[in-house]
Design an enzyme around this catalytic site. Structure first.
Site, short mmCIF file in Angstrom:
data_model
loop_
_atom_site.label_atom_id
_atom_site.label_comp_id
_atom_site.label_asym_id
_atom_site.label_seq_id
_atom_site.Cartn_x
_atom_site.Cartn_y
_atom_site.Cartn_z
N LYS A 4 0.83 -1.25 0.01
CA LYS A 4 0.16 -0.13 -0.10
C LYS A 4 1.04 1.26 0.23
CE LYS A 4 -3.88 2.29 2.53
NZ LYS A 4 -4.73 2.48 3.43
N LYS A 14 -1.85 -1.52 -3.99
CA LYS A 14 -2.72 -0.34 -3.86
C LYS A 14 -1.98 1.06 -3.89
CE LYS A 14 -6.41 1.99 -1.26
NZ LYS A 14 -7.00 2.07 -0.02
#
Length: 422
Positions: free
Chosen positions: A289, A342
């Site tokens: 992330k 992400k």
């Protein structure tokens, strides 16, 4: 002398032409010579020849040749080095055995050899939920996305089910009065997420419902962890995350998804779930992330912008790729069942890297900023929404994503159904 030889008598001489013949001959010579000096029509001197240096002669010859060839259609089968020939039937032929276009010659052929495809079973549909009032609110920076009440959430899930979407992830917008530094509301058994879970599993027991494990929606600091003196505390945060994961598992969560990026949280959550008997609850770790600028519209939806600073001390640096492999190996060793990247579209290289270097399924999050950019271009009339959205989702699959979290889940599934694909 032999009789066959004719001798001229010594006294004889060559015959002379008559005087009249000499006059005619002289006149003819005079006029013929004079005609060479009679001026004819003027002819222009070619520029390439006028005042030409000896070294310019080859270039002049080339120019003259080009002028001569002007207007002549080139024949690719003629002359030295001709690139083509003709086959036995007299048609143009490029002698070449390998022709990749043969595998693209029809839709049936393309379908037969297609390496990747997208179906509704690959989607996880993110849903925003709230209890601020009884209204469904469209998110301005995310057209066609809404903050749902619990009843409207159920209607949205029912509609998505009709198009083949079976997996969902919940993100709550929490009232400010319930937010604290330690985010205690995140493990309230009567909070919005546990109640939403119970409703979904009661009506759609075969759904896969995922829940976000993070403190930021519940934090008055707007960060994914407990804050002390401007620092995000790692271990204290993990203690809260374990409580949250167990609370959600008890309410019916099939998959918990820690998105906080604290070190060691996957192991702690796995042990917490197992010790409470939830050995079948999966962990979808937000492994890579990144501290990205693409999250803005999502934070609008949940009102969860950082209260100070940024999240760069715990989320990954967008400049780094090998760091993602370190996180991936740790998460797998600690018990993660799936790994997430992400954002998605700007990080296709990271998706491929995790796919190539791990043995667990990889998920990609098609995040709010990516979604909002497509929507904005579509509203301007610059892109065809259906074509570009389905192509984007296919790109995730080609890069190696087994699962795609996307706000297009319901609409994409509807398009696929309308096209008779699923």
């Amino acid at each position: 002398s032999p009789s066959s030889v004719c001798e001229v008598p010594p006294s004889s001489s060559p015959a002379r032409p008559s005087n009249m013949k000499l006059v005619v001959l002289n006149l003819a010579l005079l006029f013929t010579g004079a005609s060479a000096f009679v001026a004819g029509p003027a002819r222009p001197v070619p520029k390439t020849i006028a005042r030409m240096n000896p070294t310019d002669a080859p270039a002049a010859a080339e120019a003259a040749s080009a002028e001569d060839a002007a207007g002549v259609v080139y024949d690719p089968t003629d002359g030295a080095g001709a690139p083509m020939t003709r086959n036995n039937n007299g048609a143009l032929w490029l002698p070449q055995r390998a022709r990749p276009r043969r595998n693209r010659k029809s839709e049936a052929m393309r379908s037969m050899v297609r390496e990747n495809y997208v179906s509704p079973s690959h989607f996880i549909y993110p849903l925003f939920i709230h209890e601020d009032d009884d209204e469904v609110h469209e998110i301005p920076s995310m057209p066609d996305c809404f903050r749902h009440t619990l009843p409207s959430m159920m209607k949205e899930i029912e509609e998505a089910w009709s198009y083949g979407v079976r997996s969902f992830i919940l993100f709550p917008k929490v009232p400010d009065e319930l937010k604290t530094n330690y985010a205690e509301e995140c493990y309230n058994p009567t909070g919005i997420v546990p109640r939403a879970l119970a409703m979904i599993k009661a009506k759609f027991p075969d759904s896969i419902v995922c829940t976000d494990i993070a403190l930021d929606p519940y934090s008055d600091q707007g960060h994914d962890g407990v804050v002390k003196d401007g620092r995000i505390l790692n271990d204290e945060t993990i203690g809260q995350l374990c409580k949250q994961a167990v609370c959600q598992a008890r309410a019916g969560s099939d998959v918990v998804a820690p998105s906080d990026m604290m070190d060691g949280r996957v192991k702690a959550i796995r042990d917490a779930l197992d010790s409470e008997g939830f050995t079948e609850v999966s962990i979808l770790a937000y492994t890579a992330k990144y501290a990205s600028a693409y999250y803005g519209p999502f934070r609008d939806a949940l009102d969860s912008h950082p209260g100070f600073g940024d999240k760069k001390t715990y989320q990954q640096d967008p400049a780094n790729s090998r760091e993602a492999l370190i996180e991936a190996r740790l998460d797998v060793a600690e018990g993660a069942d799936m790994l997430m990247v992400k954002p998605g579209l700007p990080y296709l290289d990271i998706i491929k890297s995790l796919k190539d270097n791990t043995d667990v399924p990889v998920a990609a999050y098609h995040v709010s900023g990516e979604y909002a950019m497509l929507k904005a271009a579509v509203e301007k009339g610059w892109l065809d929404e259906k074509s570009v959205a389905l192509e984007t989702l296919l790109c995730f699959r080609r890069a190696g994503a087994d699962v795609i979290l996307t706000y297009y889940a319901k609409q994409a599934a509807k398009w696929l159904q309308e096209d008779g694909i699923y």
